[in-house]
Design a protein around this motif. Structure first.
Motif, short mmCIF file in Angstrom:
data_model
loop_
_atom_site.label_atom_id
_atom_site.label_comp_id
_atom_site.label_asym_id
_atom_site.label_seq_id
_atom_site.Cartn_x
_atom_site.Cartn_y
_atom_site.Cartn_z
N ALA A 1 0.75 -1.11 0.11
CA ALA A 1 -0.02 0.03 -0.03
C ALA A 1 1.04 1.42 0.02
N ALA A 2 1.94 1.21 0.80
CA ALA A 2 2.69 2.31 0.89
C ALA A 2 3.57 2.71 -0.58
N GLN A 3 3.95 1.64 -1.17
CA GLN A 3 4.70 1.89 -2.33
C GLN A 3 3.68 2.25 -3.52
N VAL A 4 2.61 1.83 -3.36
CA VAL A 4 1.32 2.09 -4.53
C VAL A 4 1.27 3.66 -4.15
N LYS A 5 1.05 3.98 -2.99
CA LYS A 5 0.45 5.28 -2.59
C LYS A 5 1.53 6.40 -3.13
N ARG A 6 2.76 6.09 -3.05
CA ARG A 6 3.87 6.91 -3.31
C ARG A 6 3.88 7.35 -5.10
N LYS A 7 3.46 6.25 -5.77
CA LYS A 7 3.27 6.29 -7.18
C LYS A 7 2.02 6.98 -7.65
N ALA A 8 0.88 6.93 -6.95
CA ALA A 8 -0.44 7.51 -7.06
C ALA A 8 -0.66 8.90 -6.99
N ALA A 9 -1.40 9.70 -7.73
CA ALA A 9 -1.51 11.23 -7.52
C ALA A 9 -2.27 11.08 -6.20
N LYS A 10 -2.29 12.26 -5.69
CA LYS A 10 -3.02 12.61 -4.40
C LYS A 10 -4.37 12.45 -4.36
N GLY A 11 -4.93 12.74 -5.41
CA GLY A 11 -6.51 12.77 -5.38
C GLY A 11 -7.11 11.38 -6.02
N ALA A 12 -6.16 10.35 -6.00
CA ALA A 12 -6.66 9.14 -6.61
C ALA A 12 -7.86 8.56 -6.00
N THR A 13 -8.55 7.83 -6.82
CA THR A 13 -9.63 7.06 -6.21
C THR A 13 -9.40 5.71 -5.79
N TYR A 14 -9.84 5.43 -4.56
CA TYR A 14 -9.40 3.95 -4.12
C TYR A 14 -10.64 3.24 -4.01
N VAL A 15 -10.20 1.82 -4.24
CA VAL A 15 -11.28 0.78 -4.26
C VAL A 15 -10.98 -0.08 -3.28
N ASP A 16 -11.47 -0.24 -2.22
CA ASP A 16 -11.16 -1.45 -1.26
C ASP A 16 -11.92 -2.72 -1.63
N VAL A 17 -11.00 -3.64 -2.07
CA VAL A 17 -11.46 -4.94 -2.20
C VAL A 17 -11.45 -5.92 -1.08
N GLN A 18 -11.39 -5.41 0.17
CA GLN A 18 -11.67 -6.17 1.45
C GLN A 18 -10.77 -7.33 1.56
N GLY A 19 -9.82 -7.36 1.25
CA GLY A 19 -8.73 -8.52 1.35
C GLY A 19 -9.21 -9.78 0.38
N LYS A 20 -9.84 -9.52 -0.57
CA LYS A 20 -10.20 -10.45 -1.64
C LYS A 20 -8.96 -10.78 -2.64
N THR A 21 -8.92 -11.79 -3.20
CA THR A 21 -7.91 -12.13 -3.97
C THR A 21 -7.66 -11.59 -5.37
N VAL A 22 -6.75 -10.90 -5.78
CA VAL A 22 -6.78 -10.35 -7.02
C VAL A 22 -5.59 -10.98 -7.83
N LEU A 23 -5.92 -11.16 -9.18
CA LEU A 23 -4.97 -11.90 -10.13
C LEU A 23 -4.95 -11.21 -11.33
N PRO A 24 -3.88 -11.33 -12.12
CA PRO A 24 -4.00 -11.02 -13.52
C PRO A 24 -5.22 -11.37 -14.27
N GLY A 25 -5.45 -10.88 -15.18
CA GLY A 25 -6.77 -11.23 -15.93
C GLY A 25 -6.47 -12.18 -16.77
N LEU A 26 -7.20 -13.53 -16.67
CA LEU A 26 -6.98 -14.79 -17.41
C LEU A 26 -7.12 -14.87 -19.01
N ILE A 27 -6.44 -15.68 -19.58
CA ILE A 27 -6.37 -15.51 -21.05
C ILE A 27 -6.37 -17.09 -21.47
N ASP A 28 -7.45 -17.26 -22.52
CA ASP A 28 -7.76 -18.34 -23.15
C ASP A 28 -7.06 -18.28 -24.54
N ALA A 29 -6.12 -19.18 -24.37
CA ALA A 29 -5.37 -19.22 -25.86
C ALA A 29 -6.03 -20.02 -26.83
#
Length: 557
Positions: free
Chosen positions: A62-90
């Protein structure tokens, strides 16, 4: 002194611009995140940020990302849910997926009488349709020991033509009316690369295999623009719901290309599409006039590959084998083209700069195409195009190392193994099965597997594919311990083949496939941690949100 009203106006516009920029970035926070790095190693994160263009700014704590995002960025709290790269069907068929839901669905039919009943019920419910069409029958599940017949289908509907494609898409079942409309009689010869099933007297029994299906397709009414758009809309919705952010469409023509571009132009293409032109005939000549399309509309669409067909499928005994089928010594399946004709198609595509992706199921089909690649890739210096073998399903053991040596990508579908386990070894026997669905053997030699489903032949749900890859079991947990479990993948390997390596197989690993700074913000939020659930539960994973280029295209209600 500067004009004060003008100065105030410029200052106001500057502030508004800064405000707009400040609110352009979005941060996904409080995540249980997993991605892979460029080498396929698992990387954990708790937050990511992307800009208004949909490109990732930061992935990490969170700290690393906060430093890179603009101060007025919109925050979306996913409440501890698992986040993965979008999946690809080849390997899938987008329009097929959308179209299939409008006809008779026989995927769940457990017996011939049940299938006939389903067709009859559908026909009664749709008296306005001139044809009754459907998909999904499988005589192996019905334990018939033979193909069904037109006479059996006539019991469901005899006045109107009925045409039903087998679960693998490589055979079709017609009633007598459909056979008559197609002009198929005992005197109709088997077309090259196809077979008309016949009785002892030589009469057509109702099942057409591989290219023989073209006889029926020639008289089947063609869908119009309204139907095609409805099919595309339905497919895109299904794909987003299961967490797919990109698919490789294995065989498109001018109609599909036109609609993909149109949807991309109007912001309606909610899944990235990597297109493969079907064959090197008229559609290829028209679509290849300007050469390969490497990227269109912010990487939403590409058309830089060609899809060819070497042989049929195992279930209908159309897959070409080097020796006769173990359960039917009278046949070795079908190669669609002699070596010279197939090589000419491959050469035409390579000469035009296209990646060549060839469907090959049987060991003879794979051998033919490997020989073609061996002869042509050096001549055209096209190893860098990352040519592919679609399915690579039954390969003689001595041919597997050739994939690595020639730089050929095995594009494989894990659920094919768990669906085919009821008949695969019967078809090829105990020895040949050692080179079938052999994911671990390919991985061990260093091949990068691109995973897919071959939807709508199989479910497009990639979590079912990951489950099959890890457990070698079907959705019911059969067989206990897995079918040839020594060929299973780890969870990391399975995730990689549905993300990074699928992207690599489409030359897109620098823009999608992992969550890394500078790539597109294609990611999904799911309800469970794949790395911390029992393998049997992986296929039950539910997608809560799907994001493509920083836009939420699906949210579970």
């Amino acid at each position: 002194m500067p004009n004060l009203p003008l100065r105030r106006t410029l200052l106001t516009l500057a502030c508004l611009g800064a405000l707009r920029h400040a609110h352009a970035d979005t941060v996904i926070d409080n995540a249980n995140g997993y991605t892979l790095d460029a080498h396929g190693k698992v990387v954990r994160f708790t937050a990511l940020a992307f800009d208004d263009a949909g490109k990732l700014l930061a992935v990490g704590s969170a700290a690393q990302v906060k430093r890179k995002a603009a101060k007025g960025a919109t925050y979306v709290d996913v409440q501890g849910k698992t986040v993965l790269p979008g999946l690809i069907d080849a390997h899938g068929h987008v329009f097929g997926l959308g179209t299939i839901a409008s006809g008779v669905m026989l995927y769940g039919s457990s017996s011939l009488p049940a299938a006939v009943q389903a067709v009859g019920d559908f026909a009664k419910a749709h008296p306005e349709r001139s044809w009754v069409v459907g998909n999904g029958w499988n005589q192996e599940i019905w334990k018939l020991g033979r193909f069904p017949t037109a006479a059996e289908l006539d019991a469901a509907e005899s006045a109107r033509p009925v045409w039903l494609r087998r679960v693998d898409g490589h055979a079709g079942w017609a009633n007598s009316r459909a056979l008559a409309l197609a002009g198929i009689t005992r005197d109709t010869p088997d077309p090259a690369g196809g077979k008309i099933e016949r009785d002892a007297q030589g009469n057509a029994t109702g099942v057409l295999v591989d290219s023989a299906m073209d006889l029926m397709d020639a008289v089947l009414p063609k869908p119009g623009d309204v139907e095609n758009r409805a099919a595309l809309d339905g497919a895109l919705a299904q794909l987003s719901q299961v967490g797919l952010t990109s698919v490789h469409d294995a065989g498109i023509g001018q109609m599909q290309d036109r609609l993909f571009r149109d949807y991309a132009d109007h912001g309606k293409l909610t899944v990235r599409v990597y297109g493969m032109i079907a064959d090197t005939t008229e559609d290829f000549d028209a679509l290849a006039k300007n050469g390969p399309l490497t990227s269109y509309a912010r990487d939403m669409y590409a058309l830089r590959a060609v899809k060819l067909l070497s042989d049929g499928a195992l279930g209908s005994r159309g897959a070409a084998l080097l020796a006769p089928y173990s359960d039917d010594p009278s046949t070795s399946g079908l190669l669609f083209y002699p070596d010279a004709a197939m090589r000419a198609k491959m050469e035409k595509a390579m000469r035009a700069g296209y990646q060549v992706n060839v469907h090959a199921i049987g060991d003879a089909g794979n051998h033919q195409i490997l020989d073609g690649y061996a002869a042509l890739t050096a001549q055209y210096r096209s190893v860098g195009l990352r040519h592919r073998m679609e399915h690579a399903q039954v390969v003689q053991l001595s041919d597997i190392p050739r994939f690595k040596a020639l730089g050929i990508v095995p594009s494989m579908q894990p659920t094919h193994a768990t669906s085919d386990q009821n008949m695969a070894e019967q078809r090829v026997g105990h020895e040949r099965i050692k080179g079938a669905y052999a994911w671990r053997t390919f991985l061990k030699q260093g091949s990068r597997i691109a995973c897919g489903s071959d939807f709508p032949i199989e479910s497009p749900n990639p979590f079912e594919g990951i489950h099959a890859a890890v457990t070698r079991q079907n959705s019911k947990g059969f067989p206990a311990g897995g079918w040839y479990p020594q060929q299973a993948m780890t969870v990391t390997e399975a995730l990689r083949c549905f993300t990074l390596d699928a992207a690599w197989a489409a030359h897109q690993e620098k823009v999608i496939g992992t969550l890394e700074t500078g790539k597109w913000a294609d990611f999904i939020v799911v309800d469970q941690d794949l790395f911390n659930v029992v393998p049997a539960a992986i296929g039950k994973t539910q997608v809560l949100q799907t994001w493509v280029a920083g836009k939420r295209v699906f949210e579970k209600k």
